[in-house]
Every structure is written in C-alpha cells, then in structure tokens.
Design a protein around this motif. Structure first.
Motif, mmCIF file in Angstrom:
data_model
loop_
_atom_site.group_PDB
_atom_site.id
_atom_site.type_symbol
_atom_site.label_atom_id
_atom_site.label_comp_id
_atom_site.label_asym_id
_atom_site.label_seq_id
_atom_site.Cartn_x
_atom_site.Cartn_y
_atom_site.Cartn_z
ATOM 1 N N LEU A 119 0.825 -1.220 0.000
ATOM 2 C CA LEU A 119 0.000 0.000 0.000
ATOM 3 C C LEU A 119 0.852 1.260 0.000
ATOM 4 O O LEU A 119 1.822 1.368 0.736
ATOM 5 C CB LEU A 119 -0.924 0.022 1.218
ATOM 6 C CG LEU A 119 -2.106 -0.950 1.205
ATOM 7 C CD1 LEU A 119 -2.810 -0.957 2.553
ATOM 8 C CD2 LEU A 119 -3.097 -0.613 0.085
ATOM 9 N N ARG A 120 0.441 2.228 -0.848
ATOM 10 C CA ARG A 120 1.148 3.511 -0.903
ATOM 11 C C ARG A 120 0.219 4.704 -0.671
ATOM 12 O O ARG A 120 0.635 5.733 -0.159
ATOM 13 C CB ARG A 120 1.865 3.657 -2.255
ATOM 14 C CG ARG A 120 3.069 2.749 -2.378
ATOM 15 C CD ARG A 120 3.690 2.788 -3.757
ATOM 16 N NE ARG A 120 4.205 4.082 -4.156
ATOM 17 C CZ ARG A 120 5.355 4.600 -3.737
ATOM 18 N NH1 ARG A 120 6.099 3.921 -2.872
ATOM 19 N NH2 ARG A 120 5.751 5.770 -4.165
ATOM 20 N N ILE A 121 -1.064 4.555 -1.076
ATOM 21 C CA ILE A 121 -2.036 5.644 -0.892
ATOM 22 C C ILE A 121 -3.363 5.038 -0.458
ATOM 23 O O ILE A 121 -3.801 4.008 -0.999
ATOM 24 C CB ILE A 121 -2.226 6.458 -2.192
ATOM 25 C CG1 ILE A 121 -0.947 7.224 -2.534
ATOM 26 C CG2 ILE A 121 -3.410 7.434 -2.078
ATOM 27 C CD1 ILE A 121 -0.929 7.823 -3.926
ATOM 28 N N LEU A 122 -4.011 5.666 0.518
ATOM 29 C CA LEU A 122 -5.339 5.267 0.970
ATOM 30 C C LEU A 122 -6.324 6.378 0.611
ATOM 31 O O LEU A 122 -5.969 7.559 0.618
ATOM 32 C CB LEU A 122 -5.353 5.051 2.488
ATOM 33 C CG LEU A 122 -4.372 4.020 3.039
ATOM 34 C CD1 LEU A 122 -4.404 4.021 4.566
ATOM 35 C CD2 LEU A 122 -4.684 2.619 2.502
ATOM 36 N N GLY A 123 -7.572 5.982 0.313
ATOM 37 C CA GLY A 123 -8.585 6.978 -0.019
ATOM 38 C C GLY A 123 -9.864 6.736 0.746
ATOM 39 O O GLY A 123 -10.162 5.612 1.165
ATOM 40 N N SER A 124 -10.628 7.807 0.937
ATOM 41 C CA SER A 124 -11.908 7.739 1.642
ATOM 42 C C SER A 124 -12.963 8.456 0.812
ATOM 43 O O SER A 124 -12.698 9.518 0.238
ATOM 44 C CB SER A 124 -11.764 8.401 3.019
ATOM 45 O OG SER A 124 -13.013 8.551 3.644
ATOM 46 N N VAL A 125 -14.193 7.881 0.776
ATOM 47 C CA VAL A 125 -15.245 8.429 -0.086
ATOM 48 C C VAL A 125 -16.630 8.138 0.486
ATOM 49 O O VAL A 125 -16.821 7.135 1.165
ATOM 50 C CB VAL A 125 -15.138 7.838 -1.521
ATOM 51 C CG1 VAL A 125 -15.329 6.322 -1.519
ATOM 52 C CG2 VAL A 125 -16.124 8.500 -2.479
ATOM 53 N N GLY A 126 -17.585 9.005 0.196
ATOM 54 C CA GLY A 126 -18.991 8.721 0.497
ATOM 55 C C GLY A 126 -19.584 9.605 1.570
ATOM 56 O O GLY A 126 -20.781 9.871 1.568
ATOM 57 N N GLU A 127 -18.763 10.041 2.510
ATOM 58 C CA GLU A 127 -19.224 10.868 3.627
ATOM 59 C C GLU A 127 -17.984 11.397 4.329
ATOM 60 O O GLU A 127 -16.881 10.870 4.155
ATOM 61 C CB GLU A 127 -20.050 10.012 4.602
ATOM 62 C CG GLU A 127 -19.252 8.844 5.163
ATOM 63 C CD GLU A 127 -20.082 7.899 6.020
ATOM 64 O OE1 GLU A 127 -20.652 8.386 6.998
ATOM 65 O OE2 GLU A 127 -20.119 6.703 5.705
ATOM 66 N N PRO A 128 -18.135 12.449 5.145
ATOM 67 C CA PRO A 128 -16.968 12.923 5.898
ATOM 68 C C PRO A 128 -16.471 11.820 6.837
ATOM 69 O O PRO A 128 -17.261 11.130 7.477
ATOM 70 C CB PRO A 128 -17.522 14.107 6.700
ATOM 71 C CG PRO A 128 -18.746 14.548 5.957
ATOM 72 C CD PRO A 128 -19.324 13.296 5.350
ATOM 73 N N ILE A 129 -15.161 11.661 6.899
ATOM 74 C CA ILE A 129 -14.598 10.633 7.782
ATOM 75 C C ILE A 129 -14.272 11.267 9.137
ATOM 76 O O ILE A 129 -13.648 12.331 9.192
ATOM 77 C CB ILE A 129 -13.346 9.966 7.145
ATOM 78 C CG1 ILE A 129 -12.816 8.837 8.033
ATOM 79 C CG2 ILE A 129 -12.277 10.980 6.818
ATOM 80 C CD1 ILE A 129 -11.745 7.982 7.357
ATOM 81 N N ASN A 130 -14.721 10.628 10.206
ATOM 82 C CA ASN A 130 -14.434 11.161 11.543
ATOM 83 C C ASN A 130 -12.946 10.957 11.859
ATOM 84 O O ASN A 130 -12.321 9.984 11.428
ATOM 85 C CB ASN A 130 -15.318 10.490 12.597
ATOM 86 C CG ASN A 130 -15.221 8.974 12.556
ATOM 87 O OD1 ASN A 130 -15.423 8.362 11.510
ATOM 88 N ND2 ASN A 130 -14.912 8.359 13.679
ATOM 89 N N PRO A 131 -12.345 11.890 12.615
ATOM 90 C CA PRO A 131 -10.894 11.825 12.885
ATOM 91 C C PRO A 131 -10.438 10.501 13.491
ATOM 92 O O PRO A 131 -9.340 10.024 13.178
ATOM 93 C CB PRO A 131 -10.674 12.994 13.854
ATOM 94 C CG PRO A 131 -11.733 13.987 13.472
ATOM 95 C CD PRO A 131 -12.934 13.149 13.112
#
Length: 673
Positions: free
Chosen positions: A404-416
């Motif tokens: 793994l080199r990059i992670l992504g998040s999608v769909g809604e704000p991600i909580n800290p």
C-alpha cells in the motif's frame, strides 16, 4: 491556502512518494490550480490532447451560465468535437498503446474461490460483442439501457458497450427493490434491461431475475412498457461440498422478452465500429435520491466527463503504470462509475473488481485481497473503515499490507478517529489518506488532498481540485471570507459537472441554482478554517447519508405512509457508530391502531420493498402527534433532538402544541429497533 502551522497535528506527504508524483509538492499544486482558474482554456486543452478526437472542438473548452436571473443554466465542454468514450478507454490502449495484454481487472467474487484476470484486449473483445448484441436487440444511439447487475465483469462490458454505440446507460444498484428499479426504468424509458439470474451477498442469495420481473410487471401496471428485451446473465452457481454445482434459483422466463446473455454472445462479432458522438451527447443517467422523494436522473455527457475522471484519477491517486488500484464501491453508485470504470480505464490502470462484502467469509477479507493482488492504492468508505475497526489489529496482522502507498476515503466525511486508525493501522503510518468530497452531480472529486502535495488534517477534505472554485455563503447568499461556516457552493463549472436532470431541466435549475443565483449549491454545509482547509459539515436539506448512500427523508416517509394504519410519518437522522447516520422514524397511527413489534416489522418491510435494504430504519418510534408550527410545518429540528435525546430545545414558541415534545421524549425509550 497556506501550509498550516506546525503546532497543529499535520501529516506531511512522504518524500518517497513525492519523487515521481504528478503533483510533487504544495507549490506545484498552487501553480497548477492558479492556471486552471486563470487560463482554463490552456489547462483543459492539455488534458484533452491525451485523447482521440474524430473531429476537433469548434468552441471554447468551457462555456456556461450559472445565474438563473440571466437565462437558462447550461454547461458545454469542447462544443463541436466528436469522439467516443469507449474508444478512448479501450481501443486507444489496445491499438495505439500496446496495452492489450495488460490486466484491466482482477475480478474477485463473493467467494474467494471465484476469481479471474481480464486484460484490456479481453475487455475490448467482450465489449464489442455486447455492443453487437445490444444492436441486434434494437438498441440505437440515444436509446436508454437499464443495467441491474452485481459487481461482475459483464456490468463493465455492458456500460462500455452502451458508450460504444451511443446508447445511454442507466445503472441501478442491485440492492434496490423492484419498486425502485421500476421507477428508474420508467423515468428513463429504457428499451432494454440487463440483469442476472441471482447473486450471493455474503451468505444471502438474492434472486435478481425475480426482482427484475416484478419491476417490469409494475411498469406495465403503471402504463409504461418501454422495455422490449431483458438480457439475462447466468451468474449464480452454488458450489457444493462435493465440487458439483447446482442452481437453487427458479428463474422465470418470458420467451418473447427474455434472452440469455451466453446464447446471444456466442456468435456475436468481436468487431464493432464505435459511434462518433458529439462532445455534449449524454453518456449516462444515474439516479440519486431527491428531497421531494422522487429520484432525479443526473445526466453526464461524453467529453467533459472523460477529461475530468481521467485527471482526477491520475492526480488524486497519483496513478503510476505499475499500480494495482482497488475501489471497494459498487458501480451502482457514481463512485463506481468514475473510479472503477471510466477513470481507471482512461488511465490504462489495473484495478480490482470486487463482488463481495468486507466481512465474508471472514473479517480479514479486505486485507487478504490487498495481499493477494499487491494493491498499491486503496479507496473505500468510512462506513467500511468503522466496521473493520471493531475487529481491532488482529485481522490486519495476518496479512502483508506493505504494498500500500495511498489510501482513499469516499462517500461521507470521515471522523478523525476512523481517519487515524486507517492511517496508523491500515497504512502503517506511511500512506497519505486522500479524503475526497464530491457528489453524483459533480462527476468527480471537487475537494480533495493530492497525496504528494497536500499536508493533511484528519477529517478535512482540504483544498479544491483543479478548475473548482468553492466558496462559503451565509443564509442571505453573501460570501463570507476567512474562517467561516455556511453553505458550500461553487462559483464556476468544471468539465465533469452534470448537465441536467433527465427530461426535467426546470428541476435541475430549481435544486442547484435557484437558491443562490450565480452559484452551484451542493446541499452540503461547509467550514473553512484559518489555513483555508475545507471541512464538510453535512447535509443542509432533507437528505441523509447512510453508509455513504444518500437517502431522501421524503422517500422514506412516503414508503411508511403506504401502510394503511399510518396517518403521518417523519424521518430524521441519528448518529451511528458504523453507518455515520441512521434512520430514526416517527409514525402517527390512525385511531385505535396499536403500535407493537408486528407493526414495526411491517413498516420496515414496507420501506425495504419500496426502496431497498439500505433504507431499512434503525429506529421507529410511535408519535401520537408530531411537533408542528401553527402553519402546519413539521419541526424536524425538534425531532432530531428527540432522536438524539438532546433536551436543550431552545425556542418552542412557534409550536402549535409544545406539549407534544414532552410526549415524544417520554415514548423515546420505546422506539423499536
């Protein structure tokens, strides 16, 4: 935009990622961003030069009007140009780029036993054969094709086949009910439906053909029988312990309408000339929940969507030729359209196409797949992250995630908290997290970090992508400078923005442009901090974001009131540890009707059948009456506070009967889950 001060916890890009990155540092980002706003003609022409154009554009790269007071809203990109999406994402690689043998997809089925590797050459071959089948079924340029399929390669082939012949695809998430499928077929007036016999989701077997038949029957009952042919894929095979296979599904059949995919494809030619389309011809319709309850058909067009998905994928995931990329979304949503199908293929990427769910047949399935295919870029939803957090580090430690080199998040704000776990545990403290904000309507990322360029703040979508100019407005439509919170809007278009609501341009203008003339209104609240970072604060209309799926409160309320014993219903959101938000429903029953567990199950079933399992309420509370103003408007603010057990209610003077509120609080503990 400034690089933030160091006393705040900031995560800087790793130097090894910056060496070969497309956007290698923050100053490069600022320079490119400035060019995209000040000279969009030159900026987007450089992107367009990557692709094949049968005929060059005669108009400027972008023309638009965002101000309803000055005439109709419109956006045009590369007017006069002719091209074909399918040619640019397949033929260009196979015939011009010598990528025919490169892997396009590693397909991973619901069961780990089921998997296959598909090259670009094979995708092109299957797509052409499918395009010829669709033509034999009478599909021509401009016709709509509804697609109701699980996450199997045939879904990609069918989308691309439509794009090749100029048909407009309308993918419907295969978790939707027959009623939802019917609505979308009717609105699009599709002539062909493509579906499968069935699919396993985890251990659950779903009869897709039966749901499709029910949907088509509902269309007929409502006086719409546009679908003349139903193309059916044999996908469901149950493997027994002895190694033999059997079909548990009873597949109903209409010999005048239904056609088996395998039989139709068997003698179909692998050659199919692409239809050369105008830049602004429609590519697809994708339905998203509307605040009125009626889904709206978001229309995206060929050239602008191609440019935007190509560039966002390339820069946001810093795509490199050796990468193995995996987006865990379903193609039934815009994330799958832009970042499983079109964006990766436009870049010649190798992707994982995953049919299953995160915890089947074990809770380490995601990590197992990352190890198996040596995934380098991983894109998933906060809901999945929060779900997998519950199982701790042990499942992660069984697998090698060093690729793994990059992670992504999608769909809604991600909580800290989830961001931190994702970064530290999954990415082992060395992979930037690109927390992307965008919508079905935007076509691609609009606020997002760039992995080698942007210093990260957990929970922030950071800065705008190229060509995107966000601002914050107050209630009066006035721009607020510096640190501010209010309505998140955009001042000008980018190539990938939607063009209209299908067959209802007036609705398009009313929803997105009437409230604040001159701006595209996202429907989301936003906050800008002292460093210029953007934070999404959530929906500001009657919409909920449940597990990354946008649901309309009006749509759920309409389903609840179909029950003969319900006189009125109101739906609000309540925070949920895994889903982000969940549905909390208030129902007022007709005289002498009893609110009990049987009633709750009937209501849940009604919502499931009307919309789909994703809309199943978590809480249903009896409401002898609802809090209303003297003019009869339901005060949802009060209901949200009841759902969250927040008793600091503020001013109740506008309520016609304030006593209603105390009754709701007293009955809250009895809300059935």
């Amino acid at each position: 935009m400034v690089v933030p001060e160091s006393q705040e916890k900031i995560y800087h890009p790793p130097p090894d990622l910056q060496r070969d990155a497309h956007v290698p540092d923050f100053s490069s980002y600022l320079e490119m961003y400035k060019k995209s706003l000040e000279n969009p003609e030159a900026f987007w022409k450089e992107v367009a030069d990557e692709f094949f154009w049968k005929k060059p554009a005669t108009g400027p790269m972008l023309q638009y009007n965002f101000d309803v007071t000055k005439g109709n809203i419109f956006v045009k990109c590369m007017e006069g140009a002719k091209t074909n999406m399918c040619y640019n994402v397949l033929d260009r690689h196979v015939k011009e780029g010598n990528l025919g043998e490169k892997v396009a997809y590693y397909w991973e089925g619901n069961s780990p036993e089921h998997h296959k590797t598909i090259t670009y050459g094979q995708v092109l071959s299957h797509t052409c054969r499918c395009a010829n089948v669709l033509k034999q079924l009478g599909v021509k340029k401009g016709d709509r094709v509804s697609i109701y399929l699980p996450m199997i390669p045939e879904l990609v082939y069918t989308m691309l086949a439509c794009a090749r012949i100029g048909a407009v695809h309308s993918v419907v998430f295969a978790g939707f009910s027959s009623e939802s499928l019917c609505e979308r077929i009717m609105d699009a007036q599709s002539s062909v439906l493509v579906t499968a016999d069935g699919v396993y989701r985890g251990d659950k077997l779903i009869n897709l053909k039966q749901i499709s038949d029910e949907a088509l029957e509902k269309c007929r009952e409502k006086g719409s029988s546009s679908v003349t042919k139903c193309l059916v894929i044999k996908h469901h095979v149950l493997r027994t312990k002895t190694g033999t296979s059997c079909n548990k599904l009873q597949t109903s059949w209409d010999s005048d309408r239904d056609v088996w995919w395998d039989e139709a494809m068997s003698d179909s030619s692998e050659e199919c000339e692409p239809e050369w389309l105008d830049a602004e011809d429609p590519l697809f319709i994708l339905y998203t929940s509307g605040s009125t309850g009626k889904p709206k058909g978001v229309v995206h067009t060929v050239a602008g969507y191609l440019l935007y998905t190509f560039l966002t994928f390339k820069c946001v995931f810093d795509h490199q030729p050796h990468d193995v990329y995996w987006c865990t979304a379903d193609i039934g949503w815009i994330t799958g359209h832009s970042y499983i199908t079109y964006g990766p293929l436009a870049n010649g990427a190798s992707s994982v196409l995953f049919e299953g769910i995160p915890v089947h047949p074990h809770v380490g399935r995601f990590w197992e797949i990352i190890e198996k295919y040596r995934v380098t870029k991983f894109y998933t939803a906060p809901t999945a992250i929060r779900l997998l957090m519950k199982y701790g580090q042990e499942p992660l430690q069984k697998y090698d995630l060093s690729s793994l080199r990059i992670l992504g998040s999608v769909g809604e704000p991600i909580n800290p908290e989830a961001w931190q776990w994702y970064y530290e545990e999954v990415g082992q403290g060395r992979c930037p997290v690109v927390d992307t904000f965008w919508q079905t309507e935007t076509g691609g990322h609009v606020l997002t970090p760039l992995p080698a360029a942007t210093p990260l703040k957990p929970g922030s979508a950071t800065f705008p992508f190229f060509g995107v100019e966000p601002t914050i407005l107050n209630e009066h439509g006035e721009e607020v400078e510096g640190e501010a919170e209010g309505y998140l809007v955009f001042r000008k278009p980018w190539p990938g923005i939607m063009r209209t609501v299908y067959e209802n341009h007036e609705r398009f203008e009313n929803i997105y442009f009437k409230k604040f003339p001159g701006f595209y209104v996202t429907g989301d609240g936003g906050r800008r901090d002292k460093d210029g970072y953007f934070w999404i604060t959530g929906r500001i209309d009657d919409m909920l974001n449940v597990s990354g799926h946008l649901l309309s409160t009006a749509e759920v309320e309409a389903a609840l009131t179909l029950h003969p014993d319900v006189s009125e219903a109101a739906v609000v959101s309540r925070p949920h540890k895994v889903k982000g938000e969940c549905l909390y429903c208030f129902v007022t029953l007709k005289d002498r009707r009893e609110f009990d567990k049987k009633m709750v199950e009937e209501l849940k079933k009604m919502v499931r059948e009307k919309i789909g399992p994703i809309a199943t309420p978590d809480f249903i509370q009896n409401a002898p009456a609802l809090p209303k103003t003297r003019s009869g408007k339901i005060m949802r603010r009060i209901l949200r506070q009841v759902a969250r057990n927040e008793r600091d209610l503020g001013d109740l003077s506008t309520l016609s009967d304030p006593k209603v509120v105390e009754v709701l609080f007293s009955q809250r503990s009895e809300a059935a889950t």
